[in-house]
Scaffold this motif. Structure first.
Motif, mmCIF file in Angstrom:
data_model
loop_
_atom_site.group_PDB
_atom_site.id
_atom_site.type_symbol
_atom_site.label_atom_id
_atom_site.label_comp_id
_atom_site.label_asym_id
_atom_site.label_seq_id
_atom_site.Cartn_x
_atom_site.Cartn_y
_atom_site.Cartn_z
ATOM 1 N N CYS A 188 -9.446 -4.782 20.948
ATOM 2 C CA CYS A 188 -9.879 -5.083 19.570
ATOM 3 C C CYS A 188 -10.638 -3.885 19.001
ATOM 4 O O CYS A 188 -10.387 -3.473 17.863
ATOM 5 N N PHE A 189 -11.542 -3.323 19.797
ATOM 6 C CA PHE A 189 -12.361 -2.195 19.306
ATOM 7 C C PHE A 189 -11.486 -1.018 18.889
ATOM 8 O O PHE A 189 -11.752 -0.347 17.891
ATOM 9 N N GLU A 190 -10.419 -0.772 19.647
ATOM 10 C CA GLU A 190 -9.557 0.378 19.364
ATOM 11 C C GLU A 190 -8.519 0.073 18.271
ATOM 12 O O GLU A 190 -7.823 0.982 17.814
ATOM 13 N N SER A 191 -8.376 -1.186 17.887
ATOM 14 C CA SER A 191 -7.296 -1.540 16.947
ATOM 15 C C SER A 191 -7.595 -1.017 15.552
ATOM 16 O O SER A 191 -8.755 -0.911 15.135
ATOM 17 N N ASP A 192 -6.523 -0.673 14.849
ATOM 18 C CA ASP A 192 -6.680 -0.209 13.461
ATOM 19 C C ASP A 192 -7.323 -1.306 12.614
ATOM 20 O O ASP A 192 -8.138 -1.031 11.733
ATOM 21 N N ALA A 193 -6.918 -2.560 12.896
ATOM 22 C CA ALA A 193 -7.425 -3.671 12.074
ATOM 23 C C ALA A 193 -8.953 -3.731 12.148
ATOM 24 O O ALA A 193 -9.638 -3.890 11.135
ATOM 25 N N TRP A 194 -9.492 -3.611 13.389
ATOM 26 C CA TRP A 194 -10.954 -3.707 13.539
ATOM 27 C C TRP A 194 -11.630 -2.460 12.972
ATOM 28 O O TRP A 194 -12.624 -2.539 12.256
ATOM 29 N N ARG A 195 -11.055 -1.307 13.264
ATOM 30 C CA ARG A 195 -11.688 -0.052 12.819
ATOM 31 C C ARG A 195 -11.719 0.041 11.301
ATOM 32 O O ARG A 195 -12.624 0.645 10.732
ATOM 33 N N SER A 196 -10.683 -0.533 10.660
ATOM 34 C CA SER A 196 -10.626 -0.377 9.203
ATOM 35 C C SER A 196 -11.189 -1.598 8.464
ATOM 36 O O SER A 196 -11.163 -1.651 7.238
ATOM 37 N N MET A 197 -11.669 -2.575 9.219
ATOM 38 C CA MET A 197 -12.225 -3.759 8.542
ATOM 39 C C MET A 197 -13.433 -3.343 7.704
ATOM 40 O O MET A 197 -14.267 -2.548 8.146
ATOM 41 N N ARG A 198 -13.502 -3.854 6.487
ATOM 42 C CA ARG A 198 -14.640 -3.503 5.633
ATOM 43 C C ARG A 198 -15.921 -4.045 6.273
ATOM 44 O O ARG A 198 -15.953 -5.189 6.743
ATOM 45 N N PRO A 199 -16.980 -3.244 6.288
ATOM 46 C CA PRO A 199 -18.238 -3.737 6.872
ATOM 47 C C PRO A 199 -18.652 -5.089 6.299
ATOM 48 O O PRO A 199 -19.097 -5.973 7.030
ATOM 49 N N LEU A 200 -18.462 -5.269 4.995
ATOM 50 C CA LEU A 200 -18.853 -6.556 4.400
ATOM 51 C C LEU A 200 -18.040 -7.707 4.989
ATOM 52 O O LEU A 200 -18.524 -8.837 5.062
ATOM 53 N N ASP A 201 -16.815 -7.412 5.392
ATOM 54 C CA ASP A 201 -16.002 -8.478 5.988
ATOM 55 C C ASP A 201 -16.463 -8.809 7.405
ATOM 56 O O ASP A 201 -16.343 -9.954 7.843
ATOM 57 N N ARG A 202 -16.984 -7.800 8.117
ATOM 58 C CA ARG A 202 -17.612 -8.136 9.414
ATOM 59 C C ARG A 202 -18.826 -9.032 9.151
ATOM 60 O O ARG A 202 -19.083 -9.986 9.881
ATOM 61 N N GLY A 203 -19.553 -8.714 8.087
ATOM 62 C CA GLY A 203 -20.699 -9.546 7.715
ATOM 63 C C GLY A 203 -20.267 -10.969 7.380
ATOM 64 O O GLY A 203 -20.952 -11.937 7.733
ATOM 65 N N ARG A 204 -19.104 -11.084 6.729
ATOM 66 C CA ARG A 204 -18.644 -12.435 6.356
ATOM 67 C C ARG A 204 -18.314 -13.270 7.591
ATOM 68 O O ARG A 204 -18.483 -14.488 7.600
ATOM 69 N N LEU A 205 -17.824 -12.607 8.648
ATOM 70 C CA LEU A 205 -17.572 -13.347 9.901
ATOM 71 C C LEU A 205 -18.881 -13.964 10.399
ATOM 72 O O LEU A 205 -18.930 -15.127 10.806
ATOM 73 N N LEU A 206 -19.940 -13.161 10.352
ATOM 74 C CA LEU A 206 -21.246 -13.661 10.822
ATOM 75 C C LEU A 206 -21.749 -14.778 9.905
ATOM 76 O O LEU A 206 -22.320 -15.772 10.373
ATOM 77 N N GLU A 207 -21.510 -14.609 8.594
ATOM 78 C CA GLU A 207 -21.953 -15.668 7.658
ATOM 79 C C GLU A 207 -21.195 -16.969 7.921
ATOM 80 O O GLU A 207 -21.770 -18.057 7.866
ATOM 81 N N ARG A 208 -19.882 -16.828 8.180
ATOM 82 C CA ARG A 208 -19.096 -18.046 8.444
ATOM 83 C C ARG A 208 -19.604 -18.736 9.712
ATOM 84 O O ARG A 208 -19.706 -19.960 9.775
ATOM 85 N N LEU A 209 -19.926 -17.928 10.710
ATOM 86 C CA LEU A 209 -20.458 -18.517 11.952
ATOM 87 C C LEU A 209 -21.815 -19.169 11.685
ATOM 88 O O LEU A 209 -22.102 -20.253 12.210
ATOM 89 N N ALA A 210 -22.635 -18.541 10.837
ATOM 90 C CA ALA A 210 -23.941 -19.132 10.499
ATOM 91 C C ALA A 210 -23.754 -20.514 9.881
ATOM 92 O O ALA A 210 -24.464 -21.468 10.226
ATOM 93 N N LEU A 211 -22.782 -20.629 8.972
ATOM 94 C CA LEU A 211 -22.526 -21.930 8.332
ATOM 95 C C LEU A 211 -22.100 -22.977 9.355
ATOM 96 O O LEU A 211 -22.552 -24.124 9.315
ATOM 97 N N LEU A 212 -21.229 -22.558 10.273
ATOM 98 C CA LEU A 212 -20.754 -23.506 11.291
ATOM 99 C C LEU A 212 -21.894 -23.934 12.217
ATOM 100 O O LEU A 212 -22.012 -25.113 12.564
#
Ligand code: NAD
Length: 510
Positions: A73-97
């Motif tokens: 995952c760390f080496e994948s283009d998808a993860w490397r190019s993910m917008r930082p705000l979208d990584r933040g949204r993953l954490l926000e979604r987990l916070a809601l859950l």
């Protein structure tokens, strides 16, 4: 999300109804069985000693699968190019859950760890939810620095230099049993925020909420491999993570002995490490303190969570004029605190994590008493099936006694009388640890000037054990290396990279 309803064992009919996780590992974006599902660890309720369920005792081969997934995952283009705000949204979604399931998670945590349900819900779960949101905010704020080159470069004007912070890589988050879900988030949230991927290994004593978190992580839609969870013992699963060549950083919280082992093992690969370890933190009460605050404050500093807090105020250093009053006051509180199970609303002090930990605490106290210490309160195990130890106040100590030097990690405080601040400073610092300290005084000058002289990662003034996600947290000496929380997390989970560029001096004129 799929969970199995808790089906009480025949002898465990009195257990509260909580929902147990499926007991599956989170590997590469799926909930899976370990390679050898027959290897299990029994999970016991510290309040009753009864067996609740079992969890997988993974092997190094499972670790290999988890690390490989995190690395992919760390080496994948998808993860490397993910917008930082979208990584933040993953954490926000987990916070809601987590917020939606907070009652259920709190009950599970209390069942597994013996922590009081009111505390688990109000503190541990709130810390978890806030931690996810706090680090979601950091995801888009990784700092960098512009550098003016020094005159050693012949033509500084044609150079541009800056630093950027790159995610360190695959992080192994290895956590202890005293704040299980909070510690998992303390590793996971900054790692994801700053673009790392993670393998979490909770303590074998308290893995249930981390396993349940894995189910919620899946539901939150994290990319496969971004977060992986393995359970098992430290000597094989933990050690395999520490040794694994594809793990670039160990974010560890636990005992000093294990931290030392990890530091030695990582010397070979020069993995990055943050080590949040043990302590023997002083609560310092000066003669001019407001004793109505200082006495209950000193008692809470050691007896909260049955003393199983790394920054517990386990040495009570009191200036001579108020020593007797403070000792009596803390001893009186110790004697009146009600021991009980995690789900009894009347309980003020819960059980210790295991029979072994209770016996260890009892052994250290007995050793101290044999050497001449006096138990002014407590000094004995509590009644009942659970693993209880009475809140204990020891006095009459000599500086060389083990009880005054070793981390006990139980509800045991050592009271020491000091003549004045000049005598106090060397006594407060007479420990290889340096994690926390509190100073209780009405005099602001003394508070700040004394704080300067105490060797501790955190000094509290007229309070104790306040941990805020915005404040860097960690220890000096044998209490660890590095800091977590706040802006310190940037350094903990990223590496600086300097970029230097030479411009063509003629380009603007052509
Ligand atoms: P521990 O060191 O026994 O275990 C902590 C974790 O390390 C567990 O997950 C365990 O399985 C794993 N582990 C054990 N041996 C290992 C090895 N050789 N390699 C890799 N991993 C290994 O600690 P504990 O008893 O679970 O927790 C209590 C300790 O944690 C206390 O000393 C306490 O002060 C400390 N603690 C520190 C902080 C802090 O922030 N400074 C916070 C909480 C707890």
């Amino acid at each position: 999300m799929t969970t199995t309803d808790f089906a009480p064992l025949p002898e465990a009919a009195a257990l509260p109804k909580v929902r147990l996780p499926q007991g599956l590992l989170l590997l590469d974006g799926a909930l899976v069985e370990p390679l050898d599902p027959a290897r299990r660890i029994a999970v016991r309720d510290p309040s009753t000693g009864q067996t609740i369920t079992t969890i997988p005792a993974c092997t190094p081969a499972d670790v290999d699968r988890a690390v490989a997934a995190a690395h992919r995952c760390f080496e994948s283009d998808a993860w490397r190019s993910m917008r930082p705000l979208d990584r933040g949204r993953l954490l926000e979604r987990l916070a809601l859950l987590v917020e939606d399931h907070a009652d259920e998670l709190a009950a599970l945590e209390s069942l597994d760890s013996g922590k009081l349900i009111g505390i688990t819900r109000a503190i541990d779960l709130q810390f978890t939810i806030d931690g996810l949101r706090y680090f979601a905010g950091w995801s888009s704020k990784t700092p960098g620095e512009y550098i003016t080159l020094s005159p050693l470069v012949a033509e500084p004007a044609v150079y541009r230099a800056y630093t950027e912070r790159r995610p360190v890589g695959v992080v192994a988050g290895i956590t202890p049993w005293n704040f299980p879900i909070g510690q998992a988030i303390q590793k996971l949230a900054p790692a994801i925020a700053f673009g790392c991927t993670v393998v979490l290994k909770p303590s074998e004593e308290t893995s249930l909420t981390t396993l349940r978190l894995g189910e919620l992580i899946l539901e939150a839609g994290f990319p496969a491999g971004a977060v992986n969870i393995v359970t098992g013992y430290g000597h094989d699963v933990g050690a395999a993570l520490v040794e694994h060549p594809l793990v670039r950083k160990i974010a560890f919280t636990g005992s000093t002995a294990t931290g030392q082992r990890i530091l030695a093992a990582t010397a070979k690969t020069m993995k990055r490490v943050t080590l949040e370890l043990g302590g023997k933190s002083p609560t310092i009460v000066l003669a001019d303190a407001d004793l109505d605050r200082a006495i209950p404050g000193a008692a809470a500093a050691i007896f909260s969570n049955a003393g199983q807090i790394c920054t517990a105020g386990s040495r009570l250093l009191v200036e001579a004029p108020v020593y007797d009053r403070v000792l009596e006051g803390v001893a009186e509180i110790a004697q009146t605190l009600r021991l009980g199970g995690a789900f009894d609303p009347a309980t003020q002090v819960g059980p210790l994590i295991s029979a072994g930990q209770r016996d260890r605490v009892a052994g250290i106290v007995e050793g101290g008493v044999a050497e001449g210490a006096v138990a002014v309160a407590g000094g004995a195990t509590g009644a009942g099936e659970g693993w209880f130890y009475r809140p204990t106040v020891l006095a009459g100590l000599r500086p060389d006694m083990a009880v005054l030097r070793e981390e006990i990690f139980g509800p045991v405080v050592c009271a020491v009388q000091v003549a004045d601040p000049a005598e106090l400073i060397p006594i407060a610092n007479d420990t290889p640890f340096g994690l926390g300290a509190s100073i209780w005084t009405r005099n602001l000058d003394r508070a700040h000037l004394l704080a300067d002289r105490i060797n501790a990662g955190t000094v509290w003034l007229n309070t104790h054990n306040v941990l805020d996600l915005a404040m860097p947290f960690g220890g000096n000496g044998l209490s660890g290396i590095g800091r977590e929380f706040g802006s310190a997390a940037v350094h903990a989970f990223t590496e600086p990279r300097a970029v230097c560029m030479r411009l063509d001096p003629q380009a603007a004129l052509r």
